[in-house]
Design an enzyme around this catalytic site. Structure first.
Site, mmCIF file in Angstrom:
data_model
loop_
_atom_site.group_PDB
_atom_site.id
_atom_site.type_symbol
_atom_site.label_atom_id
_atom_site.label_comp_id
_atom_site.label_asym_id
_atom_site.label_seq_id
_atom_site.Cartn_x
_atom_site.Cartn_y
_atom_site.Cartn_z
ATOM 1 N N HIS A 577 9.345 10.541 9.755
ATOM 2 C CA HIS A 577 8.826 11.870 9.400
ATOM 3 C C HIS A 577 9.950 12.823 9.002
ATOM 4 O O HIS A 577 9.827 13.585 8.041
ATOM 5 C CB HIS A 577 8.061 12.459 10.594
ATOM 6 C CG HIS A 577 6.711 11.863 10.786
ATOM 7 N ND1 HIS A 577 5.764 11.818 9.787
ATOM 8 C CD2 HIS A 577 6.152 11.266 11.869
ATOM 9 C CE1 HIS A 577 4.681 11.242 10.250
ATOM 10 N NE2 HIS A 577 4.885 10.888 11.496
ATOM 11 N N ARG A 684 -3.138 10.039 -2.745
ATOM 12 C CA ARG A 684 -3.537 9.592 -1.404
ATOM 13 C C ARG A 684 -4.889 10.220 -1.068
ATOM 14 O O ARG A 684 -4.966 11.341 -0.580
ATOM 15 C CB ARG A 684 -2.492 10.011 -0.375
ATOM 16 C CG ARG A 684 -1.082 9.505 -0.648
ATOM 17 C CD ARG A 684 -0.138 9.984 0.455
ATOM 18 N NE ARG A 684 1.237 9.590 0.230
ATOM 19 C CZ ARG A 684 2.141 10.312 -0.414
ATOM 20 N NH1 ARG A 684 1.784 11.500 -0.916
ATOM 21 N NH2 ARG A 684 3.379 9.885 -0.563
ATOM 22 N N ARG A 720 -5.184 5.638 -4.976
ATOM 23 C CA ARG A 720 -5.317 4.668 -3.881
ATOM 24 C C ARG A 720 -6.627 4.944 -3.158
ATOM 25 O O ARG A 720 -6.875 6.072 -2.721
ATOM 26 C CB ARG A 720 -4.141 4.811 -2.910
ATOM 27 C CG ARG A 720 -4.201 3.833 -1.732
ATOM 28 C CD ARG A 720 -2.954 3.926 -0.863
ATOM 29 N NE ARG A 720 -2.904 5.145 -0.088
ATOM 30 C CZ ARG A 720 -1.841 5.553 0.594
ATOM 31 N NH1 ARG A 720 -0.736 4.825 0.574
ATOM 32 N NH2 ARG A 720 -1.869 6.673 1.284
ATOM 33 N N GLU A 813 1.927 -4.101 -0.014
ATOM 34 C CA GLU A 813 2.494 -3.547 1.219
ATOM 35 C C GLU A 813 2.674 -4.621 2.281
ATOM 36 O O GLU A 813 3.398 -4.427 3.243
ATOM 37 C CB GLU A 813 1.554 -2.479 1.791
ATOM 38 C CG GLU A 813 1.258 -1.345 0.838
ATOM 39 C CD GLU A 813 0.120 -0.483 1.335
ATOM 40 O OE1 GLU A 813 0.399 0.562 1.945
ATOM 41 O OE2 GLU A 813 -1.045 -0.861 1.137
ATOM 42 N N ASN A 836 7.377 1.585 1.971
ATOM 43 C CA ASN A 836 7.451 1.993 3.378
ATOM 44 C C ASN A 836 6.842 0.922 4.279
ATOM 45 O O ASN A 836 7.468 0.440 5.218
ATOM 46 C CB ASN A 836 6.719 3.322 3.593
ATOM 47 C CG ASN A 836 7.334 4.454 2.806
ATOM 48 O OD1 ASN A 836 8.317 4.282 2.101
ATOM 49 N ND2 ASN A 836 6.749 5.629 2.912
ATOM 50 N N ASP A 837 5.588 0.554 3.998
ATOM 51 C CA ASP A 837 4.933 -0.467 4.811
ATOM 52 C C ASP A 837 5.518 -1.849 4.544
ATOM 53 O O ASP A 837 5.666 -2.649 5.473
ATOM 54 C CB ASP A 837 3.429 -0.480 4.536
ATOM 55 C CG ASP A 837 2.675 0.484 5.443
ATOM 56 O OD1 ASP A 837 3.205 0.822 6.520
ATOM 57 O OD2 ASP A 837 1.568 0.905 5.081
ATOM 58 N N ARG A 847 8.540 1.727 11.658
ATOM 59 C CA ARG A 847 9.420 2.767 11.121
ATOM 60 C C ARG A 847 9.447 4.019 11.984
ATOM 61 O O ARG A 847 10.222 4.935 11.723
ATOM 62 C CB ARG A 847 9.028 3.121 9.680
ATOM 63 C CG ARG A 847 7.569 3.468 9.463
ATOM 64 C CD ARG A 847 7.269 3.456 7.964
ATOM 65 N NE ARG A 847 5.854 3.557 7.653
ATOM 66 C CZ ARG A 847 5.294 4.602 7.076
ATOM 67 N NH1 ARG A 847 6.017 5.642 6.766
ATOM 68 N NH2 ARG A 847 4.012 4.626 6.807
ATOM 69 N N CYS A 884 5.789 3.021 -5.418
ATOM 70 C CA CYS A 884 5.359 4.364 -5.013
ATOM 71 C C CYS A 884 5.826 4.726 -3.614
ATOM 72 O O CYS A 884 5.448 5.763 -3.083
ATOM 73 C CB CYS A 884 3.837 4.494 -5.104
ATOM 74 S SG CYS A 884 2.946 3.382 -4.012
#
Length: 950
Positions: A577, A684, A720, A813, A836-837, A847, A884
């Site tokens: 974050h 999103r 998405r 992902e 990220n995933d 993470r 992305c």
């Protein structure tokens, strides 16, 4: 978590044998969408390993670990067989409970059932039950045992009056996990009952998890209502569990033996009088349970049979818990422990058999009780933990290597913000004085919040408006007032009420309400600081470097980008974050710098490089000068990038890459376009769903999507589909809690189970498209059949709502999606890689993990190899690939992704100009050579060092 409900029960079923009963259960589980076809084989295989007969006419069929991937959702289905089914060896089953679970969730159900298994005539009652309600009552109606053991006895406790003694009794119950934190408050609202001989009784049914009784005595003689106060019973009441003990206590008092309780010098003496669970003075030994799914039926049966070979009494308990020890020879009692892997079992045996029984039982448990077990992580043992390593503040001139989270160079004095501990008295001076203290503190904090509202922008100001509303909540102030009237200090009363309210919010398992719990604690600590006379840390006037453990989303409200030159956190990784917040605000940041950074004195000069991930403590003047010169040069580059933000991203040797924007809502699309976005690469949509108190209908969604398409004015929109579930629940869409939500029912897995929700979203998207370019991608696709089901739904709707320019793709992902890219590329129109995933799944690092997340770096060669594999497969079939995830905006990653031949980079709008400029500065052939070499490295650090050399 598995729970029983009457809707899960089918009454009056018939089956000729166990095989037919299993087929009926499997059909019911499949029909209700809990499992896929083929789960029957799992039920059959499990029975082949060992009967699932529990006793008392109950069986609990469930699958094997090999069939857990067939489970869509955790749940149970119950079939009543009044005529009975022979489960083997003459064991008749009148109720079969079919379980669909991906892990050891059925242990919780076993704990519930073992209460019922203690009933002698349960089997016959289950057979005769005429309704689902009656059957459910049989399973859940058996009273829980009353917790009463040595941990719930407190003798000679320091207490000034009745209220403080009651508070200490409530604390014992809370520590034993019998009650929630708010129990102390509700207990003190109850009417005390004098029992005679200076003994008092106090009880409440509210905030109770498990029935329990605490007994406490004061250190010095006390009086209450002009009577002696020698001892106090504090009962957490739940059903009739305490009835037998109350009858025994009455006998003791009638016989005039009350002094044996309040004059007792040991908990054993009290428990012997009350008939509680006195700790036997027997030899004992401890062992760590290593079975992968805990002490479930099969290993428990082995343990019980082994114990029966010894004549004497042998018991077991969970070490350091309030649960009493149970007989090792009772299968149902063993299951009632709910013991999980890694928990410590304490075995006790009467002296006559201890020498033989304990070594045999310990060895059997260590060997797995008939199951293969893997060694527990080092340090998991019953032995005391080693003393923690002494951490010292980094010295002047040292350089700390963390993770570069947001590019840029910053310098300034450290402003170290760590959560402080407050010390305050439990009892107050007087009710009037404490009430005035609280009123004064509330007034000061309310004034501070109003100032923050006025100086903040609308979004952040709303957070502080919410905090003001919390301060004025009459429910909170009424509860505090009651505690003040009972003599508590303002600080103790305030924090007790705040903590109780926060826990109530968290108990609702609702993401938005859990955030409100964090807000409650935040505003609670503001008031507490005021009550304790502790001044908030003064924010330096000049630009400073903020040093914290981690910067969460709620901390954004406190950040003033004009004064925060940089951010350093002890924990977190490049996708944490704090990293995302810093990039969004354009603040250079280094994360994962280690806990030693928190020991720095505020005011220590710091120099951080958010691209290289380094922090220099009190750097020499020449190093600081070089860094600031580099910062000025970067600022000039960014200004030049901004001036050319509308120019295409084309390398020096003519290779073009599209640079799109990631967005979460429809508002502000004009600003995104003004920042140079050539389209939206990730909308999103879950944020649109979260903005409504209930699922938005088709018309509402269509308006949102149409607003984005209108603002893009012909540029492509990549959407998405709804990505919630597991760790991201919706408040109006209950989702079963999962032990590991990141590996659970989320993304497309979830929406395929709720086809009406997915169909509404797709219909709204297609209606909004008109003749404009629309790209729809599905998240968390890990298997080909998931993609095909989703595509089929779109194609069916597309026949009804024609769209001229539509492409369908998937998010990559999950590693399996990248590994299946050659097969998927034949069917999809595009891939979009969510780094990220993909990073956390590939490296098996959460993470958000406090100590490991710094290693979750998307430039790891393993992640790059999956990206390379995806791109190669896509280009072989003429399909395009975008990235992305946060990696796309990492300045050190842009050249590598360019060299891997990625076609599109989608980043936060703030990063668009810089990413475009980085592409224009690059040479595609050189980037390709860099990428090939990066794939041969052995770590993310090695890749970053390689990029530096290029």
């Amino acid at each position: 978590m598995l729970e029983l409900a009457k809707e899960q029960i089918a009454m009056g079923q018939t089956a000729a044998d166990k095989a037919e009963a299993l087929r009926l259960l499997a059909d019911r589980l499949v029909t209700d969408g809990l499992v896929a076809d083929g789960y029957l084989q799992g039920l059959q295989a499990r029975e082949a390993q060992g009967s699932t007969f529990l006793g008392q006419g109950i069986a609990i069929p469930h699958g094997t670990p090999q069939t857990r991937d067939l489970v869509y959702a955790t749940g149970v289905r119950l079939l009543q067989f009044p005529e009975g089914v022979d489960w083997g060896d003459g064991q008749m089953v009148y109720l079969a409970i079919g379980i669909a679970a991906r892990s050891d969730e059925h242990l919780r159900l076993l704990q519930l059932l073992t209460r019922a298994l203690g009933e002698t005539d349960l089997a016959e009652a289950l057979r005769r039950a005429s309704s689902a309600e009656a059957l459910l009552k049989l399973l859940q109606g058996a009273p829980q045992a009353l917790a009463l053991d040595a941990q719930l006895v407190g003798l000679n406790l320091p207490a000034e009056d009745f209220d403080e003694l009651a508070w200490r009794g409530a604390r014992l119950l809370q520590r034993a996990d019998c009650v929630d934190s708010g129990f102390a408050a509700v207990l003190q609202q109850a009417e005390p009952l004098p029992l005679g001989e200076g003994l008092w009784w106090l009880h409440s049914e509210r905030q109770v998890r498990q029935p329990g009784l605490a007994f406490v005595t004061p250190q010095q003689p006390l009086r209450y209502r002009d009577q002696p106060l020698n001892g106090l019973f504090c009962l957490a009441s739940l059903g009739a569990a305490h009835q037998a003990l109350l009858e025994r206590l009455c006998e003791v008092l009638i016989e005039g033996r009350g002094q044996t309780l309040y004059q007792a010098t040991s908990s054993r003496a009290v428990l012997e009088v009350l008939g509680g669970e006195a700790p036997p003075d027997w030899p004992c030994a401890r062992v760590v349970l290593a079975n992968p799914h805990g002490l479930h039926a099969r290993p428990a049966k082995v343990l019980a049979q082994l114990a029966k070979a010894f004549e004497g009494d042998i018991r077991v308990r969970l070490a350091d818990s309030a649960q009493p020890a149970v007989s090792v020879k009772s299968l149902s009692k063993l299951l009632s422990l709910g013991a999980r892997r890694g928990q410590v079992l304490e075995l006790l045996a009467e002296p006559a058999v201890a020498a033989d029984a304990l070594p045999a039982l310990l060895a059997a448990i260590e060997q797995g009780l008939g199951e293969e077990v893997e060694p527990l992580p080092q340090g998991t043992s019953a032995e005391p933990e080693a003393a923690p390593e002494v951490v010292q503040a980094p010295p002047a001139g040292s350089r700390i290597q963390g993770v570069g989270a947001a590019p840029g160079i910053a310098s300034g004095p450290a402003h170290v913000c760590v959560e402080r501990e407050f010390d305050y008295p439990l009892r107050g001076e007087s009710c009037t004085q404490e009430r005035q203290k609280l009123r004064d503190a509330l007034a000061v904090v309310s004034s501070e919040l109003q100032a923050l509202v006025q100086r903040s922008d609308k979004a952040i100001g709303e957070i502080f408006v919410t905090h003001q509303e919390m301060l004025a909540d009459p429910a909170l102030t009424d509860d505090v007032e009651q505690r003040l009237a009972q003599g508590e200090s303002a600080a103790a009363a305030w924090m007790a009420v705040i903590e109780a309210a926060a826990r109530q919010q968290e108990a609702l398992h609702d993401a938005l309400l859990a955030e409100r719990a964090a807000d409650l604690r935040d505003v609670g600590r503001r008031v507490l600081a005021q009550l304790c006379g502790v001044q908030a840390q003064v924010e330096p006037e000049q630009p400073y470097v903020l040093v914290m453990t981690e910067v969460g989303p709620s901390d954004v409200a406190r950040l003033d980008p004009g004064r925060v030159a940089g951010i350093v956190t002890a924990q977190g990784g490049a996708t944490a974050h704090s990293a995302i917040v810093a990039r969004a605000l354009g603040i250079p940041a280094v994360v994962g710098a280690g806990t030693a950074i928190l020991l720095l004195q505020s005011g220590t000069p710091l120099l951080l490089d958010g691209q290289r991930g380094t922090v220099s403590v009190a750097p020499p003047a020449d190093e600081l000068q070089r860094a600031l010169a580099e910062r000025d040069q970067r600022e000039q580059r960014l200004q030049a990038a901004w001036a050319s933000r509308f120019e295409p991203a084309v390398t020096r040797d003519g290779h073009a890459v599209e640079v799109f924007a990631n967005i979460g809502e429809s508002t502000g699309i004009a600003k995104v376009v003004d920042q140079g976005a050539e389209g939206v690469g990730l909308l999103r949509t879950e944020l649109i769903f979260m903005a409504h108190p209930q699922a938005p209908d088709v018309a509402t969604q269509e308006a949102e999507y149409r607003r984005v398409l209108d603002g893009l004015d012909g540029r492509p929109l990549v959407v998405r589909t709804l990505d919630v579930g597991g760790d991201k629940p919706l408040p109006y869409w209950p989702i079963a809690a999962e032990e590991n939500p990141f590996l659970g029912v989320r993304g497309v897995r979830l929406t395929l189970q709720r086809p009406h929700v997915m169909e509404d979203q797709l219909r709204a998207l297609l209606r909004a498209a008109d003749q404009r370019p629309l790209r729809i991608m599905f998240p968390m696709v890990g298997q080909v059949h998931e993609w095909r089901e989703a595509r089929a739904m779109v194609e069916r709707l597309r026949a009804e709502i024609p769209v001229a320019d539509l492409q369908l793709g998937i998010m990559v992902e999950v590693p399996s999606a990248a590994l299946l890219a050659p097969q998927l590329a034949r069917e999809v129109d595009f891939f979009s890689i969510g780094t990220n995933d993909l990073t956390q799944y590939t490296l098996a690092i959460d993470r958000g993990h406090p100590s490991l997340s710094a290693q979750a770096d998307g430039l790891h060669p393993a992640v790059l190899s999956l990206i390379d594999m995806t791109v190669r497969a896509a280009h072989a079939h003429g399909k395009w690939v975008g990235v992305c995830g946060e990696l796309a905006a990492d300045p050190q990653a842009v050249a590598v992704l360019l060299g891997l031949d990625v076609d599109e980079l989608s980043v936060a709008a703030r990063s668009i100009a810089e990413v475009k400029a980085l592409v224009r500065q690059a040479d595609h052939q050189t980037a390709r050579a860099l990428a090939r070499e990066a794939l041969q490295q052995d770590s993310a650090a090695a890749v970053r060092a390689l990029v530096e050399r290029y």
